[in-house]
Design a protein around this motif. Structure first.
Motif, PDB file in Angstrom:
ATOM      1  N   SER A  77       0.820  -1.219   0.000  1.00 33.31           N
ATOM      2  CA  SER A  77       0.000   0.000   0.000  1.00 33.31           C
ATOM      3  C   SER A  77       0.850   1.264   0.000  1.00 33.31           C
ATOM      4  O   SER A  77       0.328   2.361  -0.087  1.00 33.31           O
ATOM      5  CB  SER A  77      -0.944  -0.001   1.209  1.00 33.31           C
ATOM      6  OG  SER A  77      -0.198   0.143   2.401  1.00 33.31           O
ATOM      7  N   TYR A  78       2.159   1.114   0.099  1.00 33.64           N
ATOM      8  CA  TYR A  78       3.040   2.277   0.084  1.00 33.64           C
ATOM      9  C   TYR A  78       3.709   2.509  -1.270  1.00 33.64           C
ATOM     10  O   TYR A  78       4.444   3.473  -1.443  1.00 33.64           O
ATOM     11  CB  TYR A  78       4.130   2.129   1.157  1.00 33.64           C
ATOM     12  CG  TYR A  78       3.593   2.324   2.547  1.00 33.64           C
ATOM     13  CD1 TYR A  78       3.591   3.589   3.137  1.00 33.64           C
ATOM     14  CD2 TYR A  78       3.059   1.273   3.264  1.00 33.64           C
ATOM     15  CE1 TYR A  78       3.087   3.786   4.403  1.00 33.64           C
ATOM     16  CE2 TYR A  78       2.541   1.453   4.536  1.00 33.64           C
ATOM     17  CZ  TYR A  78       2.556   2.711   5.098  1.00 33.64           C
ATOM     18  OH  TYR A  78       2.040   2.901   6.356  1.00 33.64           O
ATOM     19  N   PHE A  79       3.499   1.580  -2.209  1.00 34.70           N
ATOM     20  CA  PHE A  79       4.239   1.687  -3.471  1.00 34.70           C
ATOM     21  C   PHE A  79       3.338   1.435  -4.670  1.00 34.70           C
ATOM     22  O   PHE A  79       2.487   0.540  -4.641  1.00 34.70           O
ATOM     23  CB  PHE A  79       5.416   0.700  -3.494  1.00 34.70           C
ATOM     24  CG  PHE A  79       6.417   0.976  -2.421  1.00 34.70           C
ATOM     25  CD1 PHE A  79       7.371   1.975  -2.577  1.00 34.70           C
ATOM     26  CD2 PHE A  79       6.374   0.274  -1.229  1.00 34.70           C
ATOM     27  CE1 PHE A  79       8.269   2.256  -1.563  1.00 34.70           C
ATOM     28  CE2 PHE A  79       7.274   0.546  -0.214  1.00 34.70           C
ATOM     29  CZ  PHE A  79       8.229   1.541  -0.382  1.00 34.70           C
ATOM     30  N   GLN A  80       3.576   2.189  -5.717  1.00 31.89           N
ATOM     31  CA  GLN A  80       2.854   2.009  -6.965  1.00 31.89           C
ATOM     32  C   GLN A  80       3.320   0.702  -7.615  1.00 31.89           C
ATOM     33  O   GLN A  80       4.391   0.178  -7.294  1.00 31.89           O
ATOM     34  CB  GLN A  80       3.114   3.198  -7.901  1.00 31.89           C
ATOM     35  CG  GLN A  80       2.705   4.560  -7.336  1.00 31.89           C
ATOM     36  CD  GLN A  80       3.802   5.231  -6.539  1.00 31.89           C
ATOM     37  OE1 GLN A  80       4.525   4.596  -5.776  1.00 31.89           O
ATOM     38  NE2 GLN A  80       3.953   6.536  -6.710  1.00 31.89           N
ATOM     39  N   MET A 120      11.339   7.510   3.793  1.00 31.65           N
ATOM     40  CA  MET A 120      10.112   6.903   4.318  1.00 31.65           C
ATOM     41  C   MET A 120      10.365   6.312   5.704  1.00 31.65           C
ATOM     42  O   MET A 120       9.529   6.394   6.592  1.00 31.65           O
ATOM     43  CB  MET A 120       9.624   5.793   3.363  1.00 31.65           C
ATOM     44  CG  MET A 120       9.168   6.320   2.017  1.00 31.65           C
ATOM     45  SD  MET A 120       8.739   4.999   0.856  1.00 31.65           S
ATOM     46  CE  MET A 120       7.184   4.423   1.549  1.00 31.65           C
TER      47      MET A 120
ATOM     48  N   LEU B 381       2.838   7.741  -2.005  1.00 34.15           N
ATOM     49  CA  LEU B 381       1.636   7.304  -1.292  1.00 34.15           C
ATOM     50  C   LEU B 381       1.736   7.645   0.200  1.00 34.15           C
ATOM     51  O   LEU B 381       0.732   7.926   0.851  1.00 34.15           O
ATOM     52  CB  LEU B 381       1.404   5.802  -1.517  1.00 34.15           C
ATOM     53  CG  LEU B 381       0.897   5.480  -2.936  1.00 34.15           C
ATOM     54  CD1 LEU B 381       1.116   4.022  -3.284  1.00 34.15           C
ATOM     55  CD2 LEU B 381      -0.571   5.838  -3.087  1.00 34.15           C
ATOM     56  N   LEU B 382       2.960   7.658   0.698  1.00 31.13           N
ATOM     57  CA  LEU B 382       3.166   8.104   2.083  1.00 31.13           C
ATOM     58  C   LEU B 382       3.017   9.630   2.176  1.00 31.13           C
ATOM     59  O   LEU B 382       2.490  10.149   3.151  1.00 31.13           O
ATOM     60  CB  LEU B 382       4.556   7.658   2.565  1.00 31.13           C
ATOM     61  CG  LEU B 382       4.924   7.986   4.012  1.00 31.13           C
ATOM     62  CD1 LEU B 382       3.920   7.423   5.006  1.00 31.13           C
ATOM     63  CD2 LEU B 382       6.319   7.445   4.345  1.00 31.13           C
ATOM     64  N   ARG B 385      -0.637  10.348   2.519  1.00 32.72           N
ATOM     65  CA  ARG B 385      -1.178  10.113   3.864  1.00 32.72           C
ATOM     66  C   ARG B 385      -0.729  11.194   4.843  1.00 32.72           C
ATOM     67  O   ARG B 385      -1.517  11.690   5.638  1.00 32.72           O
ATOM     68  CB  ARG B 385      -0.676   8.766   4.402  1.00 32.72           C
ATOM     69  CG  ARG B 385      -1.230   7.587   3.666  1.00 32.72           C
ATOM     70  CD  ARG B 385      -0.570   6.317   4.176  1.00 32.72           C
ATOM     71  NE  ARG B 385      -0.732   5.265   3.188  1.00 32.72           N
ATOM     72  CZ  ARG B 385      -0.618   3.979   3.444  1.00 32.72           C
ATOM     73  NH1 ARG B 385      -0.338   3.572   4.638  1.00 32.72           N
ATOM     74  NH2 ARG B 385      -0.783   3.084   2.491  1.00 32.72           N
ATOM     75  N   GLU B 386       0.563  11.493   4.795  1.00 35.23           N
ATOM     76  CA  GLU B 386       1.122  12.464   5.737  1.00 35.23           C
ATOM     77  C   GLU B 386       0.467  13.831   5.578  1.00 35.23           C
ATOM     78  O   GLU B 386       0.152  14.500   6.555  1.00 35.23           O
ATOM     79  CB  GLU B 386       2.635  12.604   5.511  1.00 35.23           C
ATOM     80  CG  GLU B 386       3.471  11.570   6.215  1.00 35.23           C
ATOM     81  CD  GLU B 386       3.466  11.718   7.730  1.00 35.23           C
ATOM     82  OE1 GLU B 386       3.240  10.694   8.396  1.00 35.23           O
ATOM     83  OE2 GLU B 386       3.661  12.835   8.242  1.00 35.23           O
TER      84      GLU B 386
END
Lengths: 396, 433
Positions: A77-80, A120, B381-382, B385-386
């Motif tokens: 869910s953090y990466f394309q 990150m 994507l982070l 959210r942040e």
């Protein structure tokens, strides 16, 4: 030497497999229990100055992602979809608490993905130290070397501020000596494989080297030494395979089953760039008279760093090193095996292919992900390559 | 990595301001010089936008060519698909940066530049390694094709969000001992520091005016679009013209035009004329170039004005206060290179976007994540959210590519944007009640 009935490497190989599969870092926790106050420092591929960490009383822990043993639940869910796999599984390892025992993580300057992953990490794990290791791309010792030595001292200060032992020259000299011994053991292992790949399969050598991820240099050297000694006593069954060099797997690692599939397809991998960091420095690191050993580490990287995709090639000919290795081993051809979406490997590949084509060295290529589970297509491709090389040699 | 623009050379149906006409003349003149470089004896330097050393190149009497700009121009002129196909046919992976493949394909197809004339081959490849690993591979690849020297400037990454003396010194050492000697060697003359200082002083003037243009978007309605329109504004300063009198005139004129629009309450000029501002948006990520105007219309049609964007900061982050300082020529070039947007770590990038959302009073922020550019895309994507957590402002996320039309799903992006703007609208209405 009399061959033995029971495979003499069985015991040491089983121990190496257990260490290589230790995704929960149980051995790291055991180390920290045995050394109260010691820090564990994780580091991403390719290269990190492990002797520096050891000299600071820290246990260096190479993190190669989760491989094919980890279900990715949150990491995706953090990466394309168009980003390689290793950052997903590394985030998964972090968020699932599996690597919570690491006090710091080092992100070397391999590519934009690993670089941004470091940022990150800062956001997701603010209580743990996230260090970016800016490896120099200028290879003049008085420019890039000076900058890199400064980077090493900065990192030492950061770890000291988290509780690592103060950096002492003598401790670093000893750590460099230990690293030299590990390097010699890996060289001995490689030499055995080059000479007779049936005696040491690439998949076995891979496992024994990978087992050192969370070992001190001294413990790892002992393990490799034990394996090499045992392998020499092995009852060897020879195969009619082709000898290949595998190239492009320096960061995200292929599943072990994929390496075995290549072997089953008739390819003896006599050389590779798996887990390249262990072999990044070519030859011994020698501390010169009156030299600060931090400068020795920097000089070794500048002057003895091996050519790879993330290291700038200035005036040398791209692919010359690969051609030379193929000739010297010798090998019959090259397999390019790069992780999907791996920018360094895939941008490098056309240049390396051109160098091989010019020398009439056959090659084939495919991509993988660390959690690839289907090998049939790759096995067929490797088998066809092996057959073609056997039948037609350089014209394959 | 992504960059930048000189979009004015591509076709546009945007009504022409005086500044835009000037920019078009400047670009035409530059490409004319490039076309005749061999006859006039001018040396040609291929280099990249972020961390470019334009003042240095110009002070040595050489001409820059920026392959990223050629690639984006090819995208806008609908040529990139064939160039990318050409490169992939030659063995380049479908997974890697399409700017690189577009440039290589263009070279293989005769190296015809944006103005339809053949670009001269480089006399020097000046590899400024700022914020993007792919740059290094790109010039290694070009080195295979051209028989010319290559010189690298390795710019350290701002991993902890600060520029240290050690980083600055590393760059200055490289400039003094590696880069400038290599450039002098190609130029056939020694660098005149006064010439460099003169250009750096001109850079600072243009930078002042550019910042005033960016900050005009704080006004309601914003007189500019800081993303789609913004890529035109960064054209001169991110490419061949920083440090020139032409750039100073251009930015002075642009500032005057923007100030006039602000005074009359006019919004930005878009492909469909002036819009009425309904939503104020901050955008992270580069634009898609193959469907640039389609993408722009998806915003303008909904009354969405981009008040600030990060893409327009890849070639220099002047609104945080940096100006080229002619009294410290090499140190200021170092600070410039170190300060480009993609050389900032992820936490600093998030801080910057948060600052934009708040100071430009944005209703939302949108991330256009491009497949080609890991430097931008990894972590977005982070970022989403942040930023939502910190600002409470809703974020949107779409995916496309720089110059590969296969990755621009028009209907999909349009649907997403429509839903996003509907959500913003509903939020506004709810807030109004």
């Amino acid at each position: 030497m009399t061959p033995e009935r029971v495979d003499p490497v069985a015991d040491v190989l089983a121990r190496a497999e257990a260490l290589a599969d230790d995704l929960d870092l149980r051995s790291v926790r055991a180390f920290k229990d045995a050394h109260p106050g010691a820090l564990a420092v994780g580091h991403m591929p390719i290269y990190s100055p492990r002797p520096l960490f050891e000299a600071l009383g820290c246990l260096p822990v190479a993190i190669f992602g989760g491989g094919d043993q980890l279900d990715i639940i949150r990491g995706d869910s953090y990466f394309q979809s168009y980003i390689c796999h290793i950052p997903r599984s590394t985030i998964e390892l972090g968020l699932s608490g599996r690597i919570a025992t690491l006090d710091a993580m080092v992100f070397p300057s391999i590519c934009d993905v690993i670089r941004n992953l470091g940022g990150m990490w800062k956001l997701l794990f603010p209580d743990r130290l996230s260090i970016y290791l800016d490896l120099p791309q200028n290879f003049d010792a008085s420019i890039g070397g000076r900058f890199y030595a400064g980077e090493l001292r900065r990192i030492a200060r950061e770890l000291e501020s988290k509780g690592a032992k103060p950096l002492q020259a003598e401790a670093l000299r000893q750590a460099i000596a230990d690293e030299n011994r590990r390097r010699e053991c890996i060289t001995a292992l490689d030499a055995l494989r080059h000479e007779d790949p049936s005696r040491v399969r690439a998949s076995e050598a891979y496992t024994v080297v990978r087992a050192g991820a969370a070992l001190t240099a001294r413990a790892h050297a002992d393990l490799i030494d034990e394996f090499v000694t045992a392998a020499k006593r092995r009852n060897v069954r020879h195969f009619d395979n082709v000898r290949v060099v595998l190239c492009g797997s320096f960061c995200e690692q292929p599943p072990l089953a994929l390496i075995r599939s290549l072997e089953k397809a008739g390819c003896d991998i006599v050389d590779d760039d798996f887990q390249l960091g262990w072999r990044m420095i070519e030859g011994r690191m020698d501390v010169r008279e009156g030299e600060d050993p931090v400068d020795t580490l920097a000089r070794a990287y500048i002057e003895q760093g091996c050519p790879t995709a993330s290291r700038y090639i200035a005036d040398e000919v791209k692919g010359a090193d690969l051609v030379a290795r193929v000739r010297q081993l010798p090998a019959d051809g090259v397999i390019f095996a790069a992780a999907s979406f791996c920018d360094p490997a895939l941008l490098d590949q056309p240049m390396l292919e051109a160098a091989l084509r010019q020398q009439n060295i056959p090659f084939t290529s495919f991509k993988y992900a660390e959690n690839t589970g289907q090998f049939q297509v790759i096995r067929e491709q490797a088998g066809a390559f092996s057959d073609a090389v056997k039948l037609w040699g350089a014209s394959a | 990595m992504t960059t930048t623009t000189t979009a004015a050379a591509a076709t546009t149906d945007v009504s022409k301001d005086r500044s835009q006409a000037r920019q078009k003349r400047m670009i035409a003149d530059h490409f004319h010089k490039l076309e005749h470089a061999k006859e006039t004896g001018k040396k040609v330097v291929y280099t990249f936008v972020p961390g470019n050393l334009t003042e240095l190149i110009d002070a040595l009497g050489m001409l820059p060519v920026l392959p990223e700009i050629n690639a984006l121009q090819s995208g806008m002129r609908k040529r990139s698909a064939e160039y990318i196909a050409e490169a992939e046919k030659a063995g380049h992976s479908e997974d890697v940066c399409t700017y690189v493949k577009c440039d290589i394909g263009m070279m293989k197809a005769g190296n015809i530049g944006p103005t339809g004339t053949r670009l001269p081959p480089p006399d020097l490849l000046l590899l400024s390694y700022t914020g993007c690993f792919t740059f290094m591979k790109w010039f290694e690849l070009l080195k295979q094709e051209y028989n010319c020297p290559v010189v690298m400037l390795h710019v350290p990454y701002q991993a902890d969000g600060v520029i240290t003396n050690e980083m600055r010194q590393y760059i200055v050492d490289q400039l003094e001992r590696v880069v400038i000697p290599a450039m002098e060697n190609v130029a056939g003359k020694k660098l005149d520091m006064q010439e460099l200082e003169k250009r750096l002083a001109l850079s600072a003037k243009a930078e002042d005016d550019l910042v005033a243009v960016w900050e005009s978007a704080r006004h309601r309605p914003s007189p500019i679009d800081g993303y789609f329109g913004g890529v035109y504004y960064i054209g001169p300063i991110f490419s061949a013209f920083r440090g020139s009198e032409d750039a100073v005139h251009y930015y002075r004129e642009l500032r005057e035009e923007v100030t006039a629009r602000m005074a009359t309450g006019e919004g930005p000029v878009t492909p469909d004329g002036t819009t009425n501002e309904k939503f104020r948006i901050v955008v992270e990520g580069p634009p898609n170039w193959t469907h640039f105007y389609d993408f722009w219309r998806m915003f303008s049609r909904e009354g969405a004005t981009v008040v600030a964007s990060t893409y327009t900061r890849v070639g220099g982050l002047y609104d945080l206060g940096f100006r080229h300082d002619s009294s410290k020529p090499l140190e200021t070039l170092a600070d410039y290179c170190l300060g480009c947007y993609t050389n900032m770590n992820l936490p600093s990038r998030i801080d910057l976007i948060e600052r934009y959302i708040k100071s430009y009073d944005a209703d939302g922020f949108l991330i256009n994540s491009v497949k080609s550019c890991n430097s931008f895309s990894v972590g977005q994507l982070l970022v989403l959210r942040e930023l939502e957590k910190r600002t409470g402002v809703p974020g949107g996320f779409v995916e496309s590519d720089l110059v590969d039309p296969r990755y621009f799903g028009k209907a999909n992006i349009d649907n997403r944007l429509q839903s996003y703007f509907q959500m913003l609208d509903a939020k506004k209405r709810k807030g109004a009640r």
